[in-house]
Design a protein around this motif. Structure first.
Motif, PDB file in Angstrom:
ATOM      1  N   ASP A 239      14.892  22.824  28.799  1.00  0.00           N
ATOM      2  CA  ASP A 239      14.504  22.103  30.017  1.00  0.00           C
ATOM      3  C   ASP A 239      13.030  22.315  30.364  1.00  0.00           C
ATOM      4  O   ASP A 239      12.603  22.091  31.478  1.00  0.00           O
ATOM      5  N   GLN A 240      12.241  22.769  29.372  1.00  0.00           N
ATOM      6  CA  GLN A 240      10.816  23.011  29.604  1.00  0.00           C
ATOM      7  C   GLN A 240       9.979  22.080  28.730  1.00  0.00           C
ATOM      8  O   GLN A 240      10.397  21.677  27.645  1.00  0.00           O
ATOM      9  N   TYR A 241       8.773  21.753  29.228  1.00  0.00           N
ATOM     10  CA  TYR A 241       7.837  20.896  28.499  1.00  0.00           C
ATOM     11  C   TYR A 241       6.581  21.694  28.161  1.00  0.00           C
ATOM     12  O   TYR A 241       6.131  22.526  28.944  1.00  0.00           O
ATOM     13  N   PHE A 242       6.016  21.381  26.989  1.00  0.00           N
ATOM     14  CA  PHE A 242       4.809  22.055  26.529  1.00  0.00           C
ATOM     15  C   PHE A 242       3.869  21.062  25.862  1.00  0.00           C
ATOM     16  O   PHE A 242       4.312  20.133  25.186  1.00  0.00           O
ATOM     17  N   PHE A 243       2.564  21.306  26.045  1.00  0.00           N
ATOM     18  CA  PHE A 243       1.544  20.628  25.251  1.00  0.00           C
ATOM     19  C   PHE A 243       1.298  21.522  24.046  1.00  0.00           C
ATOM     20  O   PHE A 243       1.063  22.721  24.194  1.00  0.00           O
ATOM     21  N   ILE A 244       1.357  20.951  22.841  1.00  0.00           N
ATOM     22  CA  ILE A 244       1.216  21.717  21.609  1.00  0.00           C
ATOM     23  C   ILE A 244       0.114  21.097  20.756  1.00  0.00           C
ATOM     24  O   ILE A 244       0.059  19.888  20.581  1.00  0.00           O
ATOM     25  N   LYS A 245      -0.758  21.963  20.232  1.00  0.00           N
ATOM     26  CA  LYS A 245      -1.767  21.526  19.258  1.00  0.00           C
ATOM     27  C   LYS A 245      -2.085  22.735  18.390  1.00  0.00           C
ATOM     28  O   LYS A 245      -2.662  23.709  18.882  1.00  0.00           O
ATOM     29  N   GLY A 246      -1.672  22.674  17.134  1.00  0.00           N
ATOM     30  CA  GLY A 246      -1.860  23.832  16.251  1.00  0.00           C
ATOM     31  C   GLY A 246      -1.096  25.028  16.806  1.00  0.00           C
ATOM     32  O   GLY A 246       0.095  24.934  17.080  1.00  0.00           O
ATOM     33  N   GLN A 247      -1.783  26.119  16.992  1.00  0.00           N
ATOM     34  CA  GLN A 247      -1.158  27.328  17.543  1.00  0.00           C
ATOM     35  C   GLN A 247      -1.228  27.380  19.070  1.00  0.00           C
ATOM     36  O   GLN A 247      -0.676  28.283  19.679  1.00  0.00           O
ATOM     37  N   ARG A 248      -1.916  26.431  19.665  1.00  0.00           N
ATOM     38  CA  ARG A 248      -2.066  26.432  21.129  1.00  0.00           C
ATOM     39  C   ARG A 248      -0.853  25.807  21.788  1.00  0.00           C
ATOM     40  O   ARG A 248      -0.322  24.810  21.328  1.00  0.00           O
TER      41      ARG A 248
ATOM     42  N   THR B 156      -4.603  19.453  38.350  1.00  0.00           N
ATOM     43  CA  THR B 156      -3.569  19.749  37.353  1.00  0.00           C
ATOM     44  C   THR B 156      -3.191  18.493  36.579  1.00  0.00           C
ATOM     45  O   THR B 156      -3.034  18.528  35.352  1.00  0.00           O
ATOM     46  N   GLN B 157      -3.063  17.370  37.274  1.00  0.00           N
ATOM     47  CA  GLN B 157      -2.724  16.116  36.603  1.00  0.00           C
ATOM     48  C   GLN B 157      -3.849  15.683  35.668  1.00  0.00           C
ATOM     49  O   GLN B 157      -3.598  15.221  34.554  1.00  0.00           O
ATOM     50  N   ASN B 158      -5.097  15.858  36.108  1.00  0.00           N
ATOM     51  CA  ASN B 158      -6.241  15.537  35.242  1.00  0.00           C
ATOM     52  C   ASN B 158      -6.241  16.417  34.001  1.00  0.00           C
ATOM     53  O   ASN B 158      -6.577  15.962  32.908  1.00  0.00           O
ATOM     54  N   LEU B 159      -5.869  17.677  34.155  1.00  0.00           N
ATOM     55  CA  LEU B 159      -5.793  18.591  33.025  1.00  0.00           C
ATOM     56  C   LEU B 159      -4.755  18.107  32.018  1.00  0.00           C
ATOM     57  O   LEU B 159      -5.003  18.096  30.810  1.00  0.00           O
ATOM     58  N   CYS B 160      -3.609  17.669  32.507  1.00  0.00           N
ATOM     59  CA  CYS B 160      -2.556  17.149  31.626  1.00  0.00           C
ATOM     60  C   CYS B 160      -3.033  15.919  30.869  1.00  0.00           C
ATOM     61  O   CYS B 160      -2.796  15.785  29.659  1.00  0.00           O
ATOM     62  N   VAL B 161      -3.707  15.025  31.556  1.00  0.00           N
ATOM     63  CA  VAL B 161      -4.254  13.828  30.908  1.00  0.00           C
ATOM     64  C   VAL B 161      -5.260  14.247  29.837  1.00  0.00           C
ATOM     65  O   VAL B 161      -5.275  13.710  28.737  1.00  0.00           O
ATOM     66  N   GLY B 162      -6.073  15.244  30.150  1.00  0.00           N
ATOM     67  CA  GLY B 162      -7.052  15.746  29.194  1.00  0.00           C
ATOM     68  C   GLY B 162      -6.403  16.292  27.935  1.00  0.00           C
ATOM     69  O   GLY B 162      -6.898  16.085  26.829  1.00  0.00           O
ATOM     70  N   TYR B 163      -5.293  17.013  28.108  1.00  0.00           N
ATOM     71  CA  TYR B 163      -4.563  17.509  26.940  1.00  0.00           C
ATOM     72  C   TYR B 163      -4.134  16.349  26.047  1.00  0.00           C
ATOM     73  O   TYR B 163      -4.311  16.381  24.832  1.00  0.00           O
ATOM     74  N   LEU B 164      -3.554  15.323  26.643  1.00  0.00           N
ATOM     75  CA  LEU B 164      -3.082  14.176  25.855  1.00  0.00           C
ATOM     76  C   LEU B 164      -4.242  13.433  25.205  1.00  0.00           C
ATOM     77  O   LEU B 164      -4.150  13.008  24.055  1.00  0.00           O
ATOM     78  N   GLU B 165      -5.333  13.283  25.926  1.00  0.00           N
ATOM     79  CA  GLU B 165      -6.496  12.578  25.379  1.00  0.00           C
ATOM     80  C   GLU B 165      -7.141  13.347  24.230  1.00  0.00           C
ATOM     81  O   GLU B 165      -7.767  12.747  23.360  1.00  0.00           O
ATOM     82  N   SER B 166      -6.987  14.672  24.222  1.00  0.00           N
ATOM     83  CA  SER B 166      -7.620  15.471  23.169  1.00  0.00           C
ATOM     84  C   SER B 166      -6.674  15.787  22.008  1.00  0.00           C
ATOM     85  O   SER B 166      -6.968  16.642  21.192  1.00  0.00           O
ATOM     86  N   GLY B 167      -5.550  15.083  21.953  1.00  0.00           N
ATOM     87  CA  GLY B 167      -4.704  15.189  20.775  1.00  0.00           C
ATOM     88  C   GLY B 167      -3.533  16.148  20.865  1.00  0.00           C
ATOM     89  O   GLY B 167      -2.859  16.392  19.871  1.00  0.00           O
ATOM     90  N   PHE B 168      -3.289  16.721  22.038  1.00  0.00           N
ATOM     91  CA  PHE B 168      -2.113  17.572  22.182  1.00  0.00           C
ATOM     92  C   PHE B 168      -0.860  16.707  22.178  1.00  0.00           C
ATOM     93  O   PHE B 168      -0.870  15.576  22.650  1.00  0.00           O
ATOM     94  N   GLU B 169       0.216  17.255  21.647  1.00  0.00           N
ATOM     95  CA  GLU B 169       1.506  16.575  21.647  1.00  0.00           C
ATOM     96  C   GLU B 169       2.355  17.182  22.750  1.00  0.00           C
ATOM     97  O   GLU B 169       2.337  18.394  22.965  1.00  0.00           O
ATOM     98  N   LEU B 170       3.079  16.358  23.461  1.00  0.00           N
ATOM     99  CA  LEU B 170       3.963  16.833  24.525  1.00  0.00           C
ATOM    100  C   LEU B 170       5.373  16.934  23.959  1.00  0.00           C
ATOM    101  O   LEU B 170       5.914  15.951  23.459  1.00  0.00           O
ATOM    102  N   ILE B 171       5.928  18.144  23.998  1.00  0.00           N
ATOM    103  CA  ILE B 171       7.277  18.337  23.478  1.00  0.00           C
ATOM    104  C   ILE B 171       8.167  18.948  24.554  1.00  0.00           C
ATOM    105  O   ILE B 171       7.675  19.556  25.505  1.00  0.00           O
ATOM    106  N   GLN B 172       9.465  18.775  24.378  1.00  0.00           N
ATOM    107  CA  GLN B 172      10.441  19.372  25.281  1.00  0.00           C
ATOM    108  C   GLN B 172      11.278  20.366  24.495  1.00  0.00           C
ATOM    109  O   GLN B 172      11.762  20.071  23.406  1.00  0.00           O
ATOM    110  N   GLN B 173      11.419  21.561  25.042  1.00  0.00           N
ATOM    111  CA  GLN B 173      12.305  22.569  24.489  1.00  0.00           C
ATOM    112  C   GLN B 173      13.249  22.988  25.606  1.00  0.00           C
ATOM    113  O   GLN B 173      12.809  23.536  26.610  1.00  0.00           O
TER     114      GLN B 173
END
Length: 86
Positions: free
Chosen positions: A27-36, A8-25
């Protein structure tokens, strides 16, 4: 830095490495890229910080730590197995 990450941690790193932005809404966090959009648990982010993979900025953002980025470059470099000649 503890380099052993869970899948799971590797997956999160992969999201960040592939250009996803981490946002907080709220008390929840999301990786966002386009519509994903992919939810991530705060405990996963905290574990990545404690292992040295993520840095928590003064603005409250999370980003890959410089140390972790350098580690990734070393691991992906083909020259790590070849002796260097000067």
């Amino acid at each position: 830095m503890k380099l052993k990450l869970t899948p799971t941690q590797n997956l999160c790193v992969g999201y960040l490495e592939s250009g996803f932005e981490l946002i907080q809404q709220d008390d929840q966090y999301f990786f966002i890229k386009g519509q994903r959009r992919q939810k991530v648990l705060p405990k996963t982010l905290n574990a990545l910080v404690s292992r040295g993979a993520l840095a928590h900025t003064e603005q409250g953002d999370y980003k890959l730590s410089d140390e972790f980025i350098e580690h990734r470059k070393r691991m992906q470099s083909p020259s790590k197995t070849k002796p260097t000649h000067h």
